[in-house]
Design a protein around this motif. Structure first.
Motif, PDB file in Angstrom:
ATOM      1  N   GLN A 159       0.833  -1.139   0.047  1.00  0.00           N
ATOM      2  CA  GLN A 159       0.091  -0.088   0.140  1.00  0.00           C
ATOM      3  C   GLN A 159       0.864   1.145   0.065  1.00  0.00           C
ATOM      4  O   GLN A 159       0.496   2.310  -0.740  1.00  0.00           O
ATOM      5  N   ILE A 160       1.922   1.240   0.877  1.00  0.00           N
ATOM      6  CA  ILE A 160       2.991   2.397   1.034  1.00  0.00           C
ATOM      7  C   ILE A 160       3.378   2.591  -0.593  1.00  0.00           C
ATOM      8  O   ILE A 160       3.667   3.687  -1.174  1.00  0.00           O
ATOM      9  N   SER A 161       3.744   1.421  -1.366  1.00  0.00           N
ATOM     10  CA  SER A 161       4.369   1.560  -2.639  1.00  0.00           C
ATOM     11  C   SER A 161       3.450   2.282  -3.709  1.00  0.00           C
ATOM     12  O   SER A 161       3.644   3.077  -4.339  1.00  0.00           O
ATOM     13  N   THR A 162       2.493   1.649  -3.632  1.00  0.00           N
ATOM     14  CA  THR A 162       1.304   2.392  -4.508  1.00  0.00           C
ATOM     15  C   THR A 162       0.805   3.800  -3.849  1.00  0.00           C
ATOM     16  O   THR A 162       0.896   4.334  -5.042  1.00  0.00           O
ATOM     17  N   LEU A 163       0.808   4.222  -2.914  1.00  0.00           N
ATOM     18  CA  LEU A 163       0.826   5.475  -2.644  1.00  0.00           C
ATOM     19  C   LEU A 163       1.921   6.219  -2.931  1.00  0.00           C
ATOM     20  O   LEU A 163       1.743   7.666  -3.390  1.00  0.00           O
ATOM     21  N   MET A 164       3.074   5.979  -2.771  1.00  0.00           N
ATOM     22  CA  MET A 164       4.330   6.700  -3.206  1.00  0.00           C
ATOM     23  C   MET A 164       4.433   6.859  -4.714  1.00  0.00           C
ATOM     24  O   MET A 164       4.848   7.924  -5.272  1.00  0.00           O
ATOM     25  N   ALA A 165       3.851   5.770  -5.482  1.00  0.00           N
ATOM     26  CA  ALA A 165       3.851   5.805  -6.954  1.00  0.00           C
ATOM     27  C   ALA A 165       3.048   7.108  -7.659  1.00  0.00           C
ATOM     28  O   ALA A 165       3.269   7.444  -8.581  1.00  0.00           O
ATOM     29  N   GLN A 166       2.030   7.522  -6.817  1.00  0.00           N
ATOM     30  CA  GLN A 166       1.142   8.110  -7.269  1.00  0.00           C
ATOM     31  C   GLN A 166       1.666   9.606  -7.233  1.00  0.00           C
ATOM     32  O   GLN A 166       1.276  10.510  -7.993  1.00  0.00           O
ATOM     33  N   ASP A 167       2.514   9.958  -6.297  1.00  0.00           N
ATOM     34  CA  ASP A 167       3.345  11.400  -6.254  1.00  0.00           C
ATOM     35  C   ASP A 167       4.905  11.166  -6.194  1.00  0.00           C
ATOM     36  O   ASP A 167       5.300  11.946  -5.613  1.00  0.00           O
TER      37      ASP A 167
END
Length: 586
Positions: free
Chosen positions: A433-441
């Motif tokens: 989940q952290i990797s997905t959130l980081m990839a957005q921004d």
């Protein structure tokens, strides 16, 4: 002067497992245990018992729910006895395995008896190094215990034989030492003699634990990192090693309050900070510990009123959290803001044979470690691209909070867990989940923000008390003064109005009363607000202080028994962790 008079061990139910008397006539365990339990929790590690004869100092530690007690009727150094108790627990774990259980002590009583007799001689602490104890105490063996249990002679007496007394050891047992016929003893006290390994390996694990406090304005108040250097040596003979540490600001100005294993030569560190020369024990041990002030020596000067706000110390940590309280019309809402550092987004590795450490190679790497900044293949987190793993936001709640309603994550992923009556809220984010959130921004570079919002509910009678305060107010439409059937108004003075309407002359007062009630509700809800928020996480391949291993070499001239041309396999791991250590206050 005798330092240790006796040792008592109790299980999690306070049932006696072992009593070992070294010298004198100390009070028995059945006497000191009730006196210890009579103190309220949390109990201190040193308790004075004036009612015993003679008056006694009782030292205690808890290890894996086992209670270790040591009474002392003489004036001794407290840290010496407490350190001895910790050494006993470590030695039992080393011989019996971790975690330390009551069943293991009862099943290997013969080994425990040998250990306790070797560690203290007549009340004087003599040998507490696990490697040295292995030369004189035979480790438990399943086959030997099985043979002793069925009556077949073994090299050590069985704990099931009638001669064994598992609950009292007042004399030293006459058990033959395993190396009594071997005249060759190790010249190094902390290392076993004649060490042989088919695989020669050296591993370094550096772990730093964060403790950061951030003010409501976002200014760091304190930031300390506590480091531990764990070393694993699986090398034949007596190797002499040299470990060189480095960091951007210099070791001498970064590391403070260092502590070392007895194997480290202090002179080499004093002459060259960061240079450690030592002969390691066999196996895994703690080589050194240290403390780092991440704000630097000029941190106090930055709090002066003459210093501008933008000159405050900056911290480069993976995640921070802040909390806004008393939101909403009644001040019952709060919002938690989690900020993730984009530097710790990580990346998917591309493993190749050239990046994976090989046995016998000169490179130093074990998954995420490196020398000279080179990273090694790993699924999550490298020294070149560290990533946050298993992040948890912890929001403690006051005892007066009865429930949290409308708990929701307004921005970002994760799961927020709370049950009525809990004293905290936990917001968990997995690595994926952290990797997905980081990839957005990923391209913004300003940090990633996630939000959690909730509403607090106090005692059930909180609103009833507020209504009771308004019951006698003449401006309340439901008050007794307006609903009394015997009240009347003279027709000549009555003001035409609609049914159940408030007089125009009383309208400003009613509005004022409504504002007062809103202020009253805000005051009552303010005491229900969380006072802070903390963040827990782990980051592989990253240390807050920037300390790194620059080199690890074997001194061939001083080493003995290693073999000509043997190059041990070397590996390094870095791990930065926060166990509710990054705290944001309201």
């Amino acid at each position: 002067m005798s330092a240790v008079e006796a040792l008592y061990i109790f299980d999690e139910s306070n049932t006696p497992l072992l009593e070992h008397t070294y010298t004198g006539r100390p009070p028995p365990g059945s006497t000191v245990l009730p006196l210890y339990l009579s103190h309220p929790e949390p109990r201190p590690s040193l308790i004075y018992l004036p009612n015993t004869n003679p008056p006694t100092l009782l030292y205690s530690i808890l290890q894996d729910q086992l209670l270790f007690l040591s009474p002392c009727s003489q004036d001794v150094e407290p840290l010496q006895v407490l350190e001895f108790l910790h050494r006993v627990a470590d030695a039992l774990e080393d011989f019996l395995g971790s975690p330390l259980l009551a069943s293991k002590i009862e099943g290997s009583y013969d080994v425990v008896a040998q250990l306790l007799s070797e560690m203290v001689d007549g009340g004087v602490i003599s040998c507490t190094e696990p490697n040295a104890l292995r030369d004189v105490v035979e480790a438990p063996s399943f086959i030997k215990n099985l043979l002793g249990g069925v009556g077949i002679p073994s090299s050590t007496p069985s704990s099931l034989t009638p001669s064994a007394t598992p609950f009292s050891l007042s004399s030293r047992p006459s058990i033959p030492r395993p190396n009594s016929n071997n005249n060759t003893a190790s010249p190094v006290p902390w290392r076993r003699a004649n060490v042989r390994h088919t695989s020669n390996e050296l591993y370094v694990d550096i772990v730093e634990t964060l403790h950061v406090t951030i003010a409501p304005s976002g200014r760091p108040l304190s930031a300390i990192a506590y480091g531990t250097i764990a070393f694993t040596a699986k090398v034949s003979g007596v190797p002499d090693l040299i470990l060189q540490l480095g960091c951007p600001g210099g070791i001498s100005s970064t590391i403070s309050l260092p502590v070392f294993h007895p194997c480290v030569r202090l002179k080499s560190w004093q002459e060259r900070p960061g240079h450690m020369s030592f002969v390691p024990p066999d196996g895994r041990f703690v080589l050194a510990g240290y403390e780092v002030d991440l704000l630097g020596p000029a941190a106090l000067d930055s709090f002066s009123t003459t210093v501008k706000g933008n000159a405050a110390p900056k911290l480069n940590i993976p995640a921070t959290a802040s909390i806004l309280t008393s939101l909403g019309p009644t001040g019952a809402d709060f919002e938690v803001r989690l900020t993730l550092n984009p530097r710790f987004a990580g990346k998917l590795p591309s493993p190749s044979p050239s990046t994976i450490g090989s046995r016998g190679g000169a490179g130093l790497g074990r998954g995420i470690g490196s020398l000279g900044g080179a990273s090694f293949g790993s699924s999550q987190g490298t020294t070149a691209a560290p990533s946050i793993e298993d992040l948890t936001v912890h929001i403690p709640l006051p005892a007066s909070v009865k429930n949290i309603t409308d708990l929701r994550i307004t921005k970002g992923p994760g799961e927020a867990a709370y049950a009525p009556g809990d004293r905290s809220i936990e917001w968990r984010l997995s690595h994926k989940q952290i990797s997905t959130l980081m990839a957005q921004d990923r391209g913004s570079g300003l940090g990633v923000l996630a939000l959690l919002r909730g509403t607090v509910t106090g005692p059930a009678d909180a609103d009833a008390d507020a209504d009771a305060d308004d019951a006698d107010n003449p401006l309340n439409p439901h008050s007794s003064s307006l609903s009394n059937p015997y009240d009347y108004t003279d027709d000549s003075t009555a003001v035409p109005s609609s049914y159940q309407s408030v007089s125009p002359s009383l309208a400003p007062l009613a509005s004022h009363h409504k504002d007062d009630r809103s202020v009253l509700l805000r005051k009552k809800n303010k005491v229900l607000m969380p006072s802070g928020v903390s963040v827990s996480f782990s980051v592989k391949g990253w240390l807050p202080s920037g300390v790194k291993v620059e080199s690890l070499s074997v001194d061939a001239k001083r080493s003995k028994g290693l073999g000509a041309g043997v190059q041990p396999y070397k590996g390094v791991k870095y791990l930065g962790v926060s166990r509710r250590g990054v705290e944001g206050r309201c």
